[in-house]
Design an enzyme around this catalytic site. Structure first.
Site, short mmCIF file in Angstrom:
data_model
loop_
_atom_site.label_atom_id
_atom_site.label_comp_id
_atom_site.label_asym_id
_atom_site.label_seq_id
_atom_site.Cartn_x
_atom_site.Cartn_y
_atom_site.Cartn_z
N GLU A 140 2.63 -2.73 10.73
CA GLU A 140 1.99 -2.96 9.14
C GLU A 140 3.42 -1.72 8.38
OE1 GLU A 140 -1.41 -1.06 7.51
OE2 GLU A 140 -1.60 -2.32 6.53
N GLU A 141 3.85 -1.09 9.20
CA GLU A 141 4.86 -0.11 8.41
C GLU A 141 5.80 -1.09 8.74
OE1 GLU A 141 3.48 1.40 6.77
OE2 GLU A 141 1.25 1.61 7.99
N LEU A 149 -2.22 2.98 11.71
CA LEU A 149 -3.31 3.86 11.04
C LEU A 149 -4.38 3.65 10.67
CD1 LEU A 149 -4.08 6.72 11.96
CD2 LEU A 149 -2.62 7.69 10.27
N ASP A 150 -5.26 2.53 10.91
CA ASP A 150 -6.30 1.89 9.22
C ASP A 150 -6.20 2.50 8.34
OD1 ASP A 150 -6.43 -0.80 8.96
OD2 ASP A 150 -8.28 -0.61 9.00
N ASP A 196 0.28 7.63 8.32
CA ASP A 196 1.00 6.34 8.85
C ASP A 196 2.36 6.52 9.34
OD1 ASP A 196 -0.94 4.99 7.57
OD2 ASP A 196 -0.12 4.44 5.45
N GLU A 220 -4.55 -6.75 12.11
CA GLU A 220 -6.07 -6.36 12.30
C GLU A 220 -7.07 -6.91 12.39
OE1 GLU A 220 -5.46 -3.67 7.70
OE2 GLU A 220 -5.42 -5.77 7.52
N ASP A 258 -1.80 -2.17 14.16
CA ASP A 258 -1.78 -1.57 13.16
C ASP A 258 -1.65 0.59 13.04
OD1 ASP A 258 -2.51 -0.15 10.14
OD2 ASP A 258 -3.36 -1.70 9.78
N ASP A 282 0.63 -0.84 -0.31
CA ASP A 282 -0.14 0.23 -0.20
C ASP A 282 0.92 1.17 -0.20
OD1 ASP A 282 -1.81 -1.57 0.54
OD2 ASP A 282 -2.15 -1.27 2.41
#
Ligand code: F6P
Length: 335
Positions: free
Chosen positions: A107-108, A128-129, A84, A285, A126, A78
């Site tokens: 996630e990052e 910032l989803d 983020d 998530e 996560d 993404d």
């Protein structure tokens, strides 16, 4: 003070207690934790503090140069947004400072972050989803899972500490940056929701003992790729339409989940031609939301088994996700 004014002040302001602050709530309930050493409480406070900083940035994103893409991609491919990256830094910093966390899966970041061998907890987050909604001022969220490490404290982190099944979570929660900001979490003793009071800088208990209605009429799914959904998923969606259910899809998992949690509904992200294993990530998530859903009386499945029973093989593993009101998810799974 004019005496005549007193009764109206009392009834409108003084008569109503401000309620229980998150800190006090965590402290009062600390003895519910299996390992009541105070560290998990501190960790939850660290997450709450970082979320307040992120909330501040999210709220003024349009005013300063925080909108838009970084020009980089995260592990999932993404496009990374500036917020983020900022949220990832804020949460990592808060959790590193506290010292309770030995490793962080985000996630990052491609690999897990090794924080402190003395820490007892592993976090999957996560930060910032729903980042495609950042630039358009639509609700976004943070999702987190907390695990106890399995290897001895003081030794280097091992794979068994990181790749734990969702059923091993000792706490999980989310922050919704919406029309108001909320923090919702569970430690396996029900689910409680707190609303942020910005002028006081505190979260207050606003949704005690949250329960997901067993039934609902809302279905949340991105039907864009529906040509490639499996027949059972297509049939279930047809059933929803024949039953005159309401379609609601924000495209921010936390916001869609939260609405269904309050009103009753089902969220589906099935396998598609583009994402044959589903799009959403198991570890940071789905697991947290599955834990919260079950604690609130809901159901979370990958279509074949409970989300919480899946043993992850990779950090950024994806899964199909069916979550929400018990009767609705069970109906969907019956197709
Ligand atoms: O990965 C996260 C996410 O942004 C979720 O928050 C959201 O539910 C989903 O992806 C939206 O995906 P799509 O744009 O394919 O509907």
């Amino acid at each position: 003070m004019n005496k005549a004014q007193l009764p109206s002040i009392e009834s409108s302001r003084i008569a109503h207690s401000i309620g229980t602050a998150l800190d006090r709530f965590i402290k009062n309930n600390q003895d519910q934790f299996a390992f009541a050493s105070g560290e998990l409480s501190q960790l939850l406070r660290d997450i709450a503090l970082a979320s307040k900083v992120v909330n501040r940035e999210v709220n003024k994103a349009g005013l300063i140069d925080l909108m838009g893409a970084m020009g980089t991609q995260n592990t999932a491919g993404d496009d990374q947004q500036k917020l983020d990256v900022l949220a990832n830094i804020r949460f990592t910093r808060a959790l590193a400072k506290g010292g309770e966390v030995c490793a962080l899966v985000s996630e990052e970041a491609e690999s897990y972050v090794d924080l402190n061998n003395e820490g007892r907890y592993v976090i999957a987050i996560d930060p910032l989803d729903g980042s495609s909604n950042i630039d358009v001022n639509v609700s976004i969220g943070t999702i987190f899972s907390v695990y106890r490490r399995k290897s001895p404290v003081g030794t280097p982190i091992q794979e068994i500490d990181i790749l734990q099944a969702g059923s091993d979570q000792v706490a999980a929660g989310y922050v919704l940056y919406g029309s108001s900001t909320m923090l919702v979490y569970t430690t396996g003793h029900g689910v409680n929701g707190f609303t942020y009071e910005p002028t006081l800088g505190e979260y207050f208990l606003s949704h005690p003992n949250m329960r997901m209605p067993a039934d609902g009429k809302i279905f949340s799914v991105n039907e864009g790729p529906s040509n490639s959904f499996s027949k059972p998923v297509k049939d279930y969606l047809q059933f929803c339409k024949d039953s005159h259910y309401t379609a609601r899809y924000i495209g921010s998992l936390v916001a869609d989940f939260h609405r269904n949690m309050l009103k009753g509904g089902i969220y589906i992200y099935p396998a598609t031609a583009k994402d044959p294993a589903g799009k959403l990530r198991l570890m940071y998530e789905c697991n947290a939301l599955a834990f919260i859903a079950e604690q609130a009386g809901g159901v979370a499945s990958d279509g074949a088994q409970r989300i919480l029973e899946i043993k992850p093989e990779r950090l950024h593993q994806r899964t199909p996700f069916y979550v929400g009101s018990k009767n609705m998810v069970e109906k969907a799974l019956s197709f």
